[in-house]
Design an enzyme around this catalytic site. Structure first.
Site, PDB file in Angstrom:
ATOM      1  N   HIS A 564     -38.850  32.569 -11.581  1.00 50.62           N
ATOM      2  CA  HIS A 564     -38.271  31.754 -12.802  1.00 50.62           C
ATOM      3  C   HIS A 564     -38.279  32.796 -14.008  1.00 50.62           C
ATOM      4  O   HIS A 564     -38.779  32.255 -14.952  1.00 50.62           O
ATOM      5  CB  HIS A 564     -38.882  30.431 -12.929  1.00 50.62           C
ATOM      6  CG  HIS A 564     -38.434  29.435 -12.038  1.00 50.62           C
ATOM      7  ND1 HIS A 564     -39.086  28.259 -12.225  1.00 50.62           N
ATOM      8  CD2 HIS A 564     -37.772  29.494 -10.952  1.00 50.62           C
ATOM      9  CE1 HIS A 564     -38.733  27.263 -11.136  1.00 50.62           C
ATOM     10  NE2 HIS A 564     -37.950  28.289 -10.444  1.00 50.62           N
ATOM     11  N   HIS A 607     -37.411  23.107 -12.920  1.00 44.05           N
ATOM     12  CA  HIS A 607     -37.039  24.331 -12.237  1.00 44.05           C
ATOM     13  C   HIS A 607     -35.689  24.389 -12.955  1.00 44.05           C
ATOM     14  O   HIS A 607     -35.133  23.590 -13.690  1.00 44.05           O
ATOM     15  CB  HIS A 607     -36.542  23.929 -10.904  1.00 44.05           C
ATOM     16  CG  HIS A 607     -37.856  23.615 -10.191  1.00 44.05           C
ATOM     17  ND1 HIS A 607     -38.228  24.196  -8.948  1.00 44.05           N
ATOM     18  CD2 HIS A 607     -38.802  22.507 -10.226  1.00 44.05           C
ATOM     19  CE1 HIS A 607     -39.226  23.714  -8.418  1.00 44.05           C
ATOM     20  NE2 HIS A 607     -39.966  22.739  -9.113  1.00 44.05           N
TER      21      HIS A 607
END
Ligand code: FAD
Ligand code: NAG
Ligand code: NAG
Length: 626
Positions: A564, A607
């Site tokens: 990420h 997320h």
């Protein structure tokens, strides 16, 4: 009907011309009615208002929204190919199959001191849809306070209420079905949009086994983490027993990527949109404009390192959406960045922006788990129990930890500047101050305890990562070709807060697996790392032993990346080291915007994709008005 709308004059002429052979006619028809092509000559036969570099999440969202205006003609350049019908991509049941293949950039980091000099891999999709074509589809938004915090970094007009409508605009949410509700799935319909491109639903083969509820109960018993109905409503501290995913509500767990969501519905009816596959943007040609700013005139593209270059003019501007790892490389090749880096790669500086490639934030993951025991999962698909405990739930001495951070953060910020991972102390201190407020005052979830069925052992597992790292890293070009491997240093664990929070999270995970709600039903307790490796005590194990597990545990591999990465071309004031202004525009330019994860300056407790779709929708609306 649909394809008829898209027939161009050339194709129409070709259809009536007996002089053209059938294959040529087929090809013309295909080109005329399809935005997606690998034919550079076809792409070069049109002129464009906007050229977009990278057709992943940010790039395709922007391309499709900009081309809704018939006055715009949009070219999106994608380094990878079209994987929308690829078995490794179509169904979420295949998660992981794309890793290490041509669909994955699979960037190796520089040797990481924290990992004993080993390198780690950061994954990213190298295909239409970018990382949304290979990701795990977990869907949720950050905490409202985290979006509000963006304004503290010098971004006027950024807040939760400002971006919420754009996040909803991207979304087509499906509430849980009756049988899914019976199993325990919940959702807050007021937190979601319907009718947008990205289909979001609960997995069609949802797990109905006892482990889901047991995990929620154990988190509540062991840590006092409350069950919440939805992780997209702007209050991220709690646990959901079933998370949502970007996937179709029926079928064999069908993935929804930016390619299937945004591009597929319009590719046959958008003559003013061209998506050129297997060609990458290498650099922009910059010209100076009359107001003293720089203006991108065109993008130079190339298919292979030794192949020919083609230049695409952009009359209204260039949008850089190559993702957090490659966007800085493209800017540097275009002369935008730090003087030393540009000198090294032999590119003349156009704009002095030292923040390009600095400030990288990447998270680290470790997993613990127990053996199979008695649980029958009764279902399949992505595991979907997500918990975000706050600091007070994982550390009994949170107040002391706050003082420790506050009294050291000045020197920690300086250390990151010295390491080349932040532009200046003032900028990083602002981020640290914001993070401290989010963690301790707003009580935003600080670690993720992702309940994983069947991983890393065959029973119940917990994948653990800390959400808002204090460590920073950097990524820079090693040459100006656009094809070289970047110098990628995520700086894992270069700040001690990250290890303190990771160990606190792992201890919390152990405490959760030990709770009778899981232990009694499963008939098993932790087997990785297990009580022989890290003997239990009243703190759930010795700090040094856990630290060793984080860095070298699980067969010597230690932690992995969460994939990420953000913040390599941050949206922040220029004085603080920012690269783009609150309207996504690169400082000192008239017509260059960045729309991808690189502009997000600090992490979300989520997320990322749901937030990034909203960010890209906001960017597209801004650029359409420019
Ligand atoms: C393995 C993995 C699992 C993940 N799991 C989840 C999850 O469960 N839930 C979630 O919400 N998020 C998840 N993510 C994160 C999410 O998918 C990304 O944060 C998001 O896609 C980033 O969007 P982006 O636009 O910045 O970049 P991307 O979507 O990666 O798009 C960048 C695109 O640019 C292309 N490109 C790069 N350089 C060039 C160039 N020079 N010219 C042309 N094209 C170029 C790339 O090939 C790519 O297509 C995951 C990511 C990964 C890698
Ligand atoms: C967020 O949710 C928690 C748990 O349900 C609750 O205690 C808290 O008050 C909520 N915070 C806000 C700002 O709504
Ligand atoms: C907080 O408690 C943890 C766990 O006991 C300990 O390792 C850490 O040193 C403490 N931190 C501070 C700043 O007191």
């Amino acid at each position: 009907m649909r394809s008829a709308l898209a027939i161009t004059a050339t194709a129409t002429a070709a259809l009536f011309s007996s002089a053209l052979s059938a294959p040529v006619m087929d090809e013309l028809w295909r080109r005329a009615s399809n935005s997606v092509t690998s034919d550079v000559n076809y792409a070069a036969s049109k002129s464009y208002t906007h050229v977009i570099v990278g057709c992943g999440l940010g790039g395709l969202t922007t391309a499709v929204r900009l081309s809704e205006d018939p006055k715009n003609t949009v070219l999106c350049l994608e380094a990878g190919g079209d994987s929308r019908t690829d078995d490794r991509v179509v169904s979420m049941t295949q998660y992981g199959k794309a890793f290490g293949t041509e669909l994955d950039w699979g960037w190796a980091t520089t040797p990481q001191p924290a990992a004993g000099g080993n390198t780690k891999t950061i994954r990213g999709g190298k295909t239409l849809g970018g990382s949304t074509a290979i990701n795990n589809g977990a869907w949720g938004r950050g905490d409202a306070a985290q979006y509000d915090g963006l304004s503290q970094l010098g971004n006027d007009g950024w807040s939760w209420s400002d971006i919420e409508s754009y996040m909803k605009k991207s979304e087509d949410w499906n509430a849980p079905q009756g049988w899914q509700k019976d199993a325990g799935a919940q959702g807050d319909s007021s937190a979601h949009g319907t009718g947008g491109p990205v289909t979001v639903s609960f997995t069609p083969d949802m797990y109905k086994g006892p482990h889901q509820k047991a995990y929620v109960k154990a988190l509540n018993n062991a840590l006092g983490v409350p069950e919440v109905s939805d992780l997209a409503a702007g209050n991220v501290s709690g646990v959901v027993s079933y998370s949502q995913n970007s996937m179709q509500p029926t079928g064999n767990q069908i993935r929804v990527s930016s390619a299937t969501a945004y591009l597929s519905p319009v590719e046959k009816i958008r003559p003013n949109l061209v998506v050129l596959l297997n060609w990458r943007g290498v650099k922009m040609n910059m010209a100076s404009s009359n107001n003293g700013k720089h203006k991108a005139a065109s993008v130079v593209a190339q298919s292979t390192k030794s192949g020919p270059q083609r230049t695409f003019k952009a009359s209204k501007g260039v949008i850089v959406s190559a993702g957090a790892i490659r966007t800085p490389l493209f800017l540097e090749a275009s002369g935008i960045g730090n003087a030393d880096v540009l000198k090294k790669i032999g590119v003349q500086q156009q704009i002095d922006l030292p923040g390009v490639g600095k400030g990288l934030i990447e998270q680290t993951m470790n997993s613990i788990g127990s053996k199979q025991g008695h649980y029958d999962p009764s279902g399949k698909g992505p595991s979907n129990i997500i918990a975000f405990p706050n600091i007070y739930q994982v550390m009994s001495n949170a107040t002391e930890v706050r003082s420790w951070i506050e009294s050291n953060m000045d020197s920690w910020a300086q250390a990151q500047v010295n390491a080349g991972s932040a532009v200046n102390k003032a900028g990083l201190l602002k981020q640290y101050e914001l993070t401290v407020k989010l963690i301790f005052d707003d009580k935003v979830g600080i670690v993720e305890l992702f309940g994983d069925h069947g991983y890393p052992q065959s029973g119940m597992g917990v994948d653990l990562w800390q959400m808002m790292p204090f460590s920073r890293g950097s990524v820079h070009s090693t040459d100006a070709s656009g094809f070289s491997h970047p110098q990628l240093n995520p700086g894992y664990f270069t700040n001690p807060v990250d290890m303190a929070l990771t160990v606190a999270g792992l201890r919390a995970a152990r405490k959760t697996l030990k709770d009778s709600a899981i232990r009694d039903g499963l008939g098993e307790t932790e087997s990785l790392p297990g009580f022989s490796v890290i003997p239990d005590n009243d703190q759930q194990g010795d700090f040094a032993k856990w630290q060793n597990f984080v860095l070298k545990g699980n067969g010597g591999n230690g932690f992995s990346s969460v994939h990420h990465p953000i913040a390599t071309a941050s949206m922040m004031s220029r004085e603080l080291g920012g690269v783009v202004d609150p309207n996504f525009k690169v400082y000192d330019t008239e017509n260059v915007w960045i729309v991808d994860a690189s502009v997000l300056p600090t992490q979300m407790t989520a997320h990322l994709s749901a937030s990034l779709y909203g960010l890209a929708e906001k960017a597209a609306a801004t650029i359409r008005k420019a």
